[in-house]
Design a protein around this motif. Structure first.
Motif, PDB file in Angstrom:
ATOM      1  N   VAL A 110     -39.181  -5.990 -42.976  1.00 45.50           N
ATOM      2  CA  VAL A 110     -38.765  -6.025 -41.532  1.00 45.50           C
ATOM      3  C   VAL A 110     -38.377  -4.513 -41.100  1.00 45.50           C
ATOM      4  O   VAL A 110     -37.931  -3.686 -41.659  1.00 45.50           O
ATOM      5  CB  VAL A 110     -37.201  -6.742 -41.744  1.00 45.50           C
ATOM      6  CG1 VAL A 110     -36.334  -6.379 -40.523  1.00 45.50           C
ATOM      7  CG2 VAL A 110     -37.119  -8.031 -42.394  1.00 45.50           C
ATOM      8  N   ASN A 111     -39.065  -4.471 -39.857  1.00 44.69           N
ATOM      9  CA  ASN A 111     -38.763  -3.345 -38.901  1.00 44.69           C
ATOM     10  C   ASN A 111     -37.336  -3.080 -38.704  1.00 44.69           C
ATOM     11  O   ASN A 111     -37.044  -3.959 -37.575  1.00 44.69           O
ATOM     12  CB  ASN A 111     -39.753  -2.977 -37.793  1.00 44.69           C
ATOM     13  CG  ASN A 111     -39.706  -1.902 -37.155  1.00 44.69           C
ATOM     14  OD1 ASN A 111     -38.813  -1.186 -37.042  1.00 44.69           O
ATOM     15  ND2 ASN A 111     -40.918  -1.235 -36.833  1.00 44.69           N
ATOM     16  N   LEU A 112     -36.611  -2.160 -39.146  1.00 44.03           N
ATOM     17  CA  LEU A 112     -35.008  -2.308 -38.733  1.00 44.03           C
ATOM     18  C   LEU A 112     -34.820  -2.177 -37.357  1.00 44.03           C
ATOM     19  O   LEU A 112     -33.921  -2.282 -36.520  1.00 44.03           O
ATOM     20  CB  LEU A 112     -34.214  -1.462 -39.654  1.00 44.03           C
ATOM     21  CG  LEU A 112     -34.202  -2.058 -41.216  1.00 44.03           C
ATOM     22  CD1 LEU A 112     -33.428  -0.898 -41.995  1.00 44.03           C
ATOM     23  CD2 LEU A 112     -34.152  -3.319 -41.186  1.00 44.03           C
TER      24      LEU A 112
ATOM     25  N   ASP B 126     -39.590   4.985 -37.315  1.00 40.71           N
ATOM     26  CA  ASP B 126     -38.812   3.597 -37.696  1.00 40.71           C
ATOM     27  C   ASP B 126     -38.714   3.317 -38.938  1.00 40.71           C
ATOM     28  O   ASP B 126     -39.330   3.862 -39.829  1.00 40.71           O
ATOM     29  CB  ASP B 126     -39.886   2.603 -37.207  1.00 40.71           C
ATOM     30  CG  ASP B 126     -39.928   2.155 -35.560  1.00 40.71           C
ATOM     31  OD1 ASP B 126     -38.933   2.830 -34.954  1.00 40.71           O
ATOM     32  OD2 ASP B 126     -40.675   1.468 -35.235  1.00 40.71           O
ATOM     33  N   THR B 127     -37.769   2.643 -39.254  1.00 38.53           N
ATOM     34  CA  THR B 127     -37.365   2.448 -40.733  1.00 38.53           C
ATOM     35  C   THR B 127     -38.033   0.765 -41.191  1.00 38.53           C
ATOM     36  O   THR B 127     -37.529  -0.089 -40.464  1.00 38.53           O
ATOM     37  CB  THR B 127     -36.157   2.624 -41.188  1.00 38.53           C
ATOM     38  OG1 THR B 127     -35.744   3.857 -41.023  1.00 38.53           O
ATOM     39  CG2 THR B 127     -35.719   2.149 -42.817  1.00 38.53           C
ATOM     40  N   LEU B 128     -38.816   0.854 -42.265  1.00 38.62           N
ATOM     41  CA  LEU B 128     -39.186  -0.501 -42.891  1.00 38.62           C
ATOM     42  C   LEU B 128     -38.182  -0.776 -43.937  1.00 38.62           C
ATOM     43  O   LEU B 128     -38.090  -0.187 -44.972  1.00 38.62           O
ATOM     44  CB  LEU B 128     -40.634  -0.558 -43.120  1.00 38.62           C
ATOM     45  CG  LEU B 128     -41.541  -0.063 -41.945  1.00 38.62           C
ATOM     46  CD1 LEU B 128     -43.028  -0.193 -42.576  1.00 38.62           C
ATOM     47  CD2 LEU B 128     -41.371  -0.997 -40.762  1.00 38.62           C
TER      48      LEU B 128
ATOM     49  N   ARG C 159     -39.278   5.165 -44.309  1.00 40.44           N
ATOM     50  CA  ARG C 159     -39.487   5.629 -42.747  1.00 40.44           C
ATOM     51  C   ARG C 159     -40.754   5.851 -42.501  1.00 40.44           C
ATOM     52  O   ARG C 159     -41.730   6.455 -43.371  1.00 40.44           O
ATOM     53  CB  ARG C 159     -38.498   6.920 -42.794  1.00 40.44           C
ATOM     54  CG  ARG C 159     -38.585   7.347 -41.502  1.00 40.44           C
ATOM     55  CD  ARG C 159     -37.721   8.658 -41.288  1.00 40.44           C
ATOM     56  NE  ARG C 159     -36.260   8.242 -41.646  1.00 40.44           N
ATOM     57  CZ  ARG C 159     -35.423   7.751 -40.627  1.00 40.44           C
ATOM     58  NH1 ARG C 159     -35.697   7.300 -39.339  1.00 40.44           N
ATOM     59  NH2 ARG C 159     -34.163   7.485 -40.870  1.00 40.44           N
ATOM     60  N   VAL C 160     -41.289   5.710 -41.392  1.00 39.75           N
ATOM     61  CA  VAL C 160     -42.788   5.436 -40.981  1.00 39.75           C
ATOM     62  C   VAL C 160     -42.843   7.279 -40.522  1.00 39.75           C
ATOM     63  O   VAL C 160     -41.990   7.668 -39.640  1.00 39.75           O
ATOM     64  CB  VAL C 160     -43.113   4.699 -39.822  1.00 39.75           C
ATOM     65  CG1 VAL C 160     -44.404   5.139 -39.301  1.00 39.75           C
ATOM     66  CG2 VAL C 160     -42.889   3.089 -40.452  1.00 39.75           C
ATOM     67  N   THR C 161     -43.817   7.834 -41.019  1.00 44.88           N
ATOM     68  CA  THR C 161     -43.948   9.089 -40.708  1.00 44.88           C
ATOM     69  C   THR C 161     -45.434   9.419 -40.116  1.00 44.88           C
ATOM     70  O   THR C 161     -46.113   8.610 -40.346  1.00 44.88           O
ATOM     71  CB  THR C 161     -43.853   9.981 -42.012  1.00 44.88           C
ATOM     72  OG1 THR C 161     -44.941   9.851 -42.806  1.00 44.88           O
ATOM     73  CG2 THR C 161     -42.464   9.803 -42.713  1.00 44.88           C
ATOM     74  N   ASN C 162     -45.376  10.589 -39.563  1.00 44.88           N
ATOM     75  CA  ASN C 162     -46.846  11.263 -38.867  1.00 44.88           C
ATOM     76  C   ASN C 162     -47.979  11.208 -39.981  1.00 44.88           C
ATOM     77  O   ASN C 162     -49.056  10.811 -39.914  1.00 44.88           O
ATOM     78  CB  ASN C 162     -46.696  12.391 -38.029  1.00 44.88           C
ATOM     79  CG  ASN C 162     -46.152  12.019 -36.802  1.00 44.88           C
ATOM     80  OD1 ASN C 162     -46.403  11.412 -36.062  1.00 44.88           O
ATOM     81  ND2 ASN C 162     -44.932  13.244 -36.631  1.00 44.88           N
ATOM     82  N   ASP C 163     -47.621  11.441 -41.269  1.00 43.59           N
ATOM     83  CA  ASP C 163     -48.475  11.656 -42.276  1.00 43.59           C
ATOM     84  C   ASP C 163     -48.795  10.177 -42.763  1.00 43.59           C
ATOM     85  O   ASP C 163     -50.160  10.087 -42.970  1.00 43.59           O
ATOM     86  CB  ASP C 163     -47.788  12.192 -43.621  1.00 43.59           C
ATOM     87  CG  ASP C 163     -47.826  13.684 -43.247  1.00 43.59           C
ATOM     88  OD1 ASP C 163     -48.342  14.252 -42.490  1.00 43.59           O
ATOM     89  OD2 ASP C 163     -46.777  14.255 -44.127  1.00 43.59           O
TER      90      ASP C 163
END
Length: 255
Positions: free
Chosen positions: A44-46, A68-70, A83-87
């Motif tokens: 779930v994408n919070l 965003d936090t999954l 957490r979705v990061t640029n990397d």
């Protein structure tokens, strides 16, 4: 000239925002102990309140933006937030490893009702669960009062004419979080997930509430203890949604 430059900057910023929202992040979910691929893990994408599940190869894809936090959840495994990061976006797919939990189930003794065949006797043997429900004209839904009918009536009236400070603190001070309730109800993947869960974990993660807060919301809205303790997470979500909608109506009338 300055106005044109400013307009172009706004357009580029808007385009960039939309492009960011449309990013699809991918990965694979594995058992941390043996690297086995995990199928049907719930994600779930919070932030955007959308959900998905892993396929038979443990793979998933879900829309997300940077930061965003999954939220990953799977029966028998410790829930995980990533957490979705640029990397992540730069290097592509990532491996998400979940830790298995040891679950000790308590023995449950089921005692069936032994019927005699005599109606007069059997009607006394069959347990009756009195979860009274009351409806008040002008509101969308009713109130579930619990097992004590006289107390339930006074509790309903008290909830309507004297809204509890607790509900104001939860609903009134968390409008953005409460807006996510509607988003959760509109996402089929999340609804399917909640229908099979009873641990309140996903609700707690999305709404940023503790388990005790969820129970107290339903208690203040006059749902019975039986309902609070036995309902699945989708039923709890619908109950919170109904309670919030009625709270908004009553709050507007009060003002």
């Amino acid at each position: 000239m300055k106005n044109i430059i400013l307009l172009l900057a706004l357009v580029l910023a808007t385009v960039n925002t939309f492009a960011q929202d449309e990013i699809v992040v991918k990965g694979v979910v594995m058992n941390d102990a043996n690297d086995d691929l995990l199928e049907n893990v719930n994600i779930v994408n919070l932030n955007q309140v959308i959900g998905n599940v892993t396929n038979e190869k443990g793979e998933f894809a879900i829309r997300a933006a940077v930061n965003d936090t999954l939220y990953f959840s799977y029966l028998g495994f410790k829930s995980l937030r990533v957490r979705v990061t640029n990397d992540w976006l730069k290097f592509g797919d990532i491996k998400v490893k979940m830790t298995e939990l040891g679950i000790a189930l308590e023995e449950v003794v089921v005692r069936p009702v032994q019927l005699t065949g005599y109606v007069e006797i059997d009607t006394k043997l069959i347990p009756v669960y009195d979860n009274y429900r009351y409806r008040i004209a002008g509101l969308n839904t009713g109130y579930e009062g619990g097992g004590n009918q006289p107390g339930a009536v006074s509790k309903v009236l008290n909830s309507i004419f004297n809204p509890a400070d607790f509900l104001y603190n939860v609903f009134g001070k968390r409008p953005k979080q409460m807006q996510k309730v509607k988003q959760m109800k509109e996402d089929d993947e999340i609804r399917n997930l909640l229908q099979s869960k009873y641990d309140r974990e996903t609700l707690m993660a999305v709404l940023q509430l503790e388990r005790v807060d969820i129970d107290e919301i339903l208690n203040k809205c006059s749902y019975s203890k039986d309902f609070i303790y036995t309902a699945n997470d989708l039923q709890i979500l619908d109950a919170i949604s109904n309670c919030y909608e009625e709270y908004k109506i009553l709050n507007r009338q009060k003002r």
